[in-house]
Design an enzyme around this catalytic site. Structure first.
Site, short mmCIF file in Angstrom:
data_model
loop_
_atom_site.label_atom_id
_atom_site.label_comp_id
_atom_site.label_asym_id
_atom_site.label_seq_id
_atom_site.Cartn_x
_atom_site.Cartn_y
_atom_site.Cartn_z
N ASP A 86 44.30 21.79 -23.33
CA ASP A 86 43.94 21.29 -22.06
C ASP A 86 45.12 21.79 -20.93
O ASP A 86 46.12 21.28 -20.97
CB ASP A 86 43.98 19.83 -21.99
CG ASP A 86 43.30 19.25 -20.55
OD1 ASP A 86 43.39 20.02 -19.53
OD2 ASP A 86 42.89 18.36 -20.45
N ARG A 97 38.66 23.23 -18.08
CA ARG A 97 38.03 23.98 -19.11
C ARG A 97 36.61 24.11 -18.96
O ARG A 97 36.08 25.34 -18.85
CB ARG A 97 38.37 23.32 -20.49
CG ARG A 97 39.84 23.49 -20.94
CD ARG A 97 40.31 22.47 -21.73
NE ARG A 97 40.13 21.19 -21.47
CZ ARG A 97 40.49 20.08 -22.48
NH1 ARG A 97 40.71 20.25 -23.66
NH2 ARG A 97 40.09 18.74 -22.10
N CYS A 152 34.24 18.79 -21.00
CA CYS A 152 35.72 18.52 -21.17
C CYS A 152 36.01 17.29 -20.49
O CYS A 152 35.30 16.21 -20.10
CB CYS A 152 36.48 19.40 -20.73
SG CYS A 152 36.51 19.74 -18.83
P1 4NP Z 1 39.88 19.19 -18.18
O1 4NP Z 1 41.39 18.81 -17.90
O2 4NP Z 1 39.58 18.18 -18.83
O3 4NP Z 1 40.23 20.66 -18.80
O4 4NP Z 1 39.24 19.38 -16.87
C1 4NP Z 1 41.84 17.50 -17.35
C2 4NP Z 1 41.65 17.26 -15.94
C3 4NP Z 1 42.17 16.17 -15.36
C4 4NP Z 1 42.51 15.09 -16.42
C5 4NP Z 1 42.47 15.33 -17.43
C6 4NP Z 1 42.11 16.56 -18.14
N1 4NP Z 1 42.78 13.53 -15.82
O5 4NP Z 1 42.83 12.76 -16.60
O6 4NP Z 1 42.99 13.60 -14.54
#
Ligand code: 4NP
Length: 166
Positions: free
Chosen positions: A138, A29, A23
């Site tokens: 997300d 995720r 992800c």
């Molecule tokens: P993930 O969610 O892709 O599901 O782990 C996110 C966590 C942090 C960030 C973006 C998506 N971020 O930009 O810090």
């Protein structure tokens, strides 16, 4: 002797199905998918048939543990998880894994930017394995870990059913 042990270890690894969940941040995720999938294979007694890991496509959260909202949801659903550090996908991961599974379309684009073209057809989206292929939102943005959890469970169930038939 050491060389032989390495050879055996590699032979064993070769026969396992290697799954890499991906992800954007590797704190919501993909680690949820990693631990949910590990719990499913564990319950089916298929633990030793798989190598399962998760990674990010961005540097934003590298070194960070799972998001507290994801931890809370996994705890609520009785899914075991360990303390971990987010890592980023590398070009070598393309050779080392059989299935490289993103959560949404933008992950696929980012994965290909890092690993190059998908010559071996290894890259897919988790809900491609469900009856209703779609992106997984997300929760870092939506704040809704329940919807994400349910989507990941749906995808992981579909993935296991697909792999069992191989
Ligand atoms: P993930 O969610 O892709 O599901 O782990 C996110 C966590 C942090 C960030 C973006 C998506 N971020 O930009 O810090």
């Amino acid at each position: 002797m050491k060389e032989y042990e390495n050879y055996i270890e590699n032979e064993i690894k070769k026969r396992k199905i290697k799954v890499l969940f991906v992800c954007l941040g590797n704190i919501c995720r993909s680690p949820m998918a990693e631990f949910i999938f590990k719990d499913m294979i564990n319950k089916k007694g298929l633990n030793d048939k798989f190598i399962v890991k998760s990674v990010a496509t961005s540097y934003e959260e590298i070194g960070n543990d799972i998001h507290y909202g994801a931890k809370e949801k996994l705890t609520q659903k009785n899914i075991p998880f360990t303390k971990r550090k987010a890592t980023i996908i590398t070009a070598e991961d393309y050779n080392n894994y059989d299935f490289i599974i993103g959560m949404e379309e933008s992950n696929i684009k980012n994965i290909k930017r890092i690993v190059g073209e998908d010559f071996d057809n290894k890259i897919s989206k988790l809900l491609d394995y469900s009856d209703n292929p779609r992106d997984i939102a997300d929760p870092w943005y939506t704040g809704n870990f329940e919807i994400t959890y349910n989507d990941i469970v749906e995808g992981c169930n579909g993935l296991i059913n697909y792999l069992i038939k191989l």
